[in-house]
Scaffold this motif. Structure first.
Motif, PDB file in Angstrom:
ATOM      1  N   ALA A  28       0.864  -1.178   0.000  1.00 41.93           N
ATOM      2  CA  ALA A  28       0.000   0.000   0.000  1.00 41.93           C
ATOM      3  C   ALA A  28       0.901   1.228   0.000  1.00 41.93           C
ATOM      4  CB  ALA A  28      -0.931   0.001   1.203  1.00 41.93           C
ATOM      5  N   PHE A  29       0.306   2.408  -0.213  1.00 39.39           N
ATOM      6  CA  PHE A  29       1.061   3.665  -0.261  1.00 39.39           C
ATOM      7  C   PHE A  29       0.547   4.564   0.853  1.00 39.39           C
ATOM      8  CE2 PHE A  29       1.881   7.953  -2.136  1.00 39.39           C
ATOM      9  CZ  PHE A  29       3.265   7.859  -2.168  1.00 39.39           C
ATOM     10  N   ASP A  30       1.462   5.037   1.698  1.00 36.92           N
ATOM     11  CA  ASP A  30       1.046   5.849   2.848  1.00 36.92           C
ATOM     12  C   ASP A  30       1.044   7.353   2.576  1.00 36.92           C
ATOM     13  OD1 ASP A  30       3.702   6.641   2.883  1.00 36.92           O
ATOM     14  OD2 ASP A  30       4.152   5.820   4.864  1.00 36.92           O
ATOM     15  N   GLY A  31       1.204   7.728   1.302  1.00 33.46           N
ATOM     16  CA  GLY A  31       1.245   9.137   0.933  1.00 33.46           C
ATOM     17  C   GLY A  31       2.650   9.643   0.692  1.00 33.46           C
ATOM     18  N   GLU A  32       3.635   8.915   1.216  1.00 36.98           N
ATOM     19  CA  GLU A  32       5.036   9.302   1.045  1.00 36.98           C
ATOM     20  C   GLU A  32       5.874   8.165   0.479  1.00 36.98           C
ATOM     21  OE1 GLU A  32       6.604  10.786   4.687  1.00 36.98           O
ATOM     22  OE2 GLU A  32       5.279  12.533   4.748  1.00 36.98           O
ATOM     23  N   ARG A  59      -1.050  -6.148  14.859  1.00 31.73           N
ATOM     24  CA  ARG A  59      -1.670  -4.861  15.131  1.00 31.73           C
ATOM     25  C   ARG A  59      -0.695  -3.691  14.949  1.00 31.73           C
ATOM     26  NH1 ARG A  59      -6.488  -3.472  17.044  1.00 31.73           N
ATOM     27  NH2 ARG A  59      -6.996  -5.679  17.401  1.00 31.73           N
ATOM     28  N   GLY A  60       0.579  -3.941  15.159  1.00 33.78           N
ATOM     29  CA  GLY A  60       1.563  -2.880  15.008  1.00 33.78           C
ATOM     30  C   GLY A  60       2.023  -2.649  13.580  1.00 33.78           C
ATOM     31  N   ASN A  61       1.543  -3.461  12.630  1.00 37.78           N
ATOM     32  CA  ASN A  61       1.942  -3.322  11.228  1.00 37.78           C
ATOM     33  C   ASN A  61       1.395  -2.003  10.661  1.00 37.78           C
ATOM     34  OD1 ASN A  61       2.108  -3.624   8.327  1.00 37.78           O
ATOM     35  ND2 ASN A  61       2.366  -5.813   8.650  1.00 37.78           N
ATOM     36  N   PRO A  62       2.244  -1.170  10.060  1.00 36.92           N
ATOM     37  CA  PRO A  62       1.774   0.115   9.520  1.00 36.92           C
ATOM     38  C   PRO A  62       0.722  -0.013   8.428  1.00 36.92           C
ATOM     39  CG  PRO A  62       4.033  -0.347   8.817  1.00 36.92           C
ATOM     40  CD  PRO A  62       3.707  -1.328   9.889  1.00 36.92           C
ATOM     41  N   LEU A  63       0.600  -1.191   7.812  1.00 36.17           N
ATOM     42  CA  LEU A  63      -0.443  -1.389   6.811  1.00 36.17           C
ATOM     43  C   LEU A  63      -1.842  -1.188   7.413  1.00 36.17           C
ATOM     44  CD1 LEU A  63       0.758  -4.547   4.823  1.00 36.17           C
ATOM     45  CD2 LEU A  63       0.427  -2.255   3.881  1.00 36.17           C
ATOM     46  N   ILE A  64      -1.993  -1.528   8.676  1.00 31.41           N
ATOM     47  CA  ILE A  64      -3.303  -1.469   9.320  1.00 31.41           C
ATOM     48  C   ILE A  64      -3.923  -0.084   9.205  1.00 31.41           C
ATOM     49  CG2 ILE A  64      -4.559  -1.761  11.488  1.00 31.41           C
ATOM     50  CD1 ILE A  64      -3.441  -4.352  10.369  1.00 31.41           C
ATOM     51  N   GLN A  65      -3.108   0.937   9.378  1.00 29.72           N
ATOM     52  CA  GLN A  65      -3.623   2.307   9.347  1.00 29.72           C
ATOM     53  C   GLN A  65      -4.052   2.747   7.954  1.00 29.72           C
ATOM     54  OE1 GLN A  65      -4.073   3.583  12.322  1.00 29.72           O
ATOM     55  NE2 GLN A  65      -3.059   1.747  13.126  1.00 29.72           N
ATOM     56  N   LEU A  66      -3.708   1.981   6.946  1.00 27.07           N
ATOM     57  CA  LEU A  66      -4.023   2.353   5.559  1.00 27.07           C
ATOM     58  C   LEU A  66      -5.262   1.630   5.029  1.00 27.07           C
ATOM     59  CD1 LEU A  66      -0.356   2.244   4.176  1.00 27.07           C
ATOM     60  CD2 LEU A  66      -1.603   4.204   5.103  1.00 27.07           C
ATOM     61  N   ALA A  67      -5.863   0.787   5.872  1.00 28.90           N
ATOM     62  CA  ALA A  67      -7.037   0.014   5.446  1.00 28.90           C
ATOM     63  C   ALA A  67      -8.302   0.846   5.630  1.00 28.90           C
ATOM     64  CB  ALA A  67      -7.120  -1.284   6.241  1.00 28.90           C
ATOM     65  N   ASP A  68      -8.526   1.773   4.694  1.00 32.35           N
ATOM     66  CA  ASP A  68      -9.672   2.680   4.804  1.00 32.35           C
ATOM     67  C   ASP A  68     -10.884   2.221   3.996  1.00 32.35           C
ATOM     68  OD1 ASP A  68      -8.851   3.132   2.215  1.00 32.35           O
ATOM     69  OD2 ASP A  68      -8.246   5.215   2.531  1.00 32.35           O
ATOM     70  N   GLY A  69     -10.761   1.070   3.325  1.00 34.43           N
ATOM     71  CA  GLY A  69     -11.863   0.566   2.536  1.00 34.43           C
ATOM     72  C   GLY A  69     -12.051   1.261   1.206  1.00 34.43           C
TER      73      GLY A  69
END
Length: 220
Positions: A28-32, A59-69
Motif C-alpha cells: 500500500a502507499f502511505d502518501g510518502e 496490530r503494530g503493522n503500519p499497513l493497518i492504518q491504511l485500510a480505509d476501505g
C-alpha cells in the motif's frame, strides 16, 4: 503489471494460482512511500462472484492504518522462477532471460469485525493444515480461551475486494519447439528447486513439444 500478450494469463487461472500459493506481498502507499508485508491469505467470493483476499496482520503493522476501505492496495503473488542462459538455446543470437510465474491482485482493503476475524483465523489455518495431511489439523479450539483472545487482540483481520486480476506466466511460450525443449531440459538439470519447477511447468504447458522431440529422437 507489464505483461506481453504471449505471457498473459486468464483471470480464472490467475485466481487459481493465487489461491494455491496462498502467500504474497501486500503493498500500500502511505502518501510518502510504499509499505509492504509478506502475508498468508485465502480467497473467498461474494454472491456475485467478486473475489476477496482475506488475511490478517500484526496490530503494530503500519499497513493497518491504511485500510480505509477505499484506497487500492496490491497483493503480489509469486511462484517459481529461474535464470535462463543464452548458451542453452539451439538457435543463435539469443540473450539471457528469467522465467517466472506472478499474479497481481488489486483493490480496496477494509478491517474485519471481531466475528469475521474468528472465521478468518480458522479458515486460514485450515487451508494450510490441509497441506500436511494425513496430520490431524490444528484448530484454534486447541488453545485456551484466554490465550486465544490475547492472540486475537494482537492482530487485525483484513479483506481486499479484488477489482483487478493480472497474471504473467513467462515460460518461453513464444520460442520454437527446439529452443523450448532445450531450455526445459537444461533447467531440469539445475541444482535449484526453482529451475526444476519451471522445467516441469514448461512440460505441462507445451507437452506436444516434448512428444515431438521424443519421436524425432527415436528416428534412425
Amino acid at each position: 503489471m507489464y505483461t506481453p500478450p504471449m505471457f498473459k494469463t486468464e483471470r480464472a487461472a490467475s485466481l487459481a494460482f493465487a489461491e494455491a500459493r496462498g502467500f504474497g506481498m501486500m503493498c500500500a502507499f502511505d502518501g510518502e512511500k510504499p509499505v509492504a508485508s509478506q502475508l498468508p491469505f485465502y480467497l473467498s467470493y461474494e454472491d456475485d462472484g467478486t473475489p476477496r483476499a482475506v488475511f490478517h496482520a500484526a496490530r503494530g503493522n503500519p499497513l493497518i492504518q491504511l485500510a480505509d476501505g477505499k484506497t487500492s492496495w496490491l497483493l503480489a503473488v509469486s511462484g517459481p522462477d529461474a535464470y535462463v542462459s543464452a548458451d542453452w538455446y539451439v538457435s543463435p543470437d539469443q540473450v539471457p532471460t528469467w522465467l517466472y510465474q506472478a499474479v497481481h491482485l488489486t483493490g480496496p482493503v477494509r478491517r474485519l469485525s471481531d466475528e469475521e476475524l474468528a472465521v478468518q483465523i480458522d479458515t486460514l489455518s485450515a487451508k494450510f493444515e490441509n497441506w500436511l495431511a494425513p496430520k490431524k489439523p490444528w484448530t484454534s479450539a486447541k488453545m485456551t480461551a484466554g490465550r486465544l483472545e490475547a492472540m486475537k487482540k494482537a492482530i487485525v483481520g483484513l479483506v481486499m475486494t479484488v477489482v483487478d486480476v493480472e497474471g504473467s506466466f513467462k515460460l518461453n511460450q513464444h520460442k520454437s519447439e527446439a529452443d523450448y525443449v532445450a531450455i526445459a531440459d537444461a533447467l531440469a538439470l539445475q541444482g535449484d528447486t526453482g529451475s526444476r519447477q519451471i522445467a516441469g511447468l514448461m512440460h505441462q504447458t507445451r507437452p506436444q513439444a516434448f512428444a515431438a522431440a521424443a519421436v524425432e529422437g527415436e528416428e534412425p
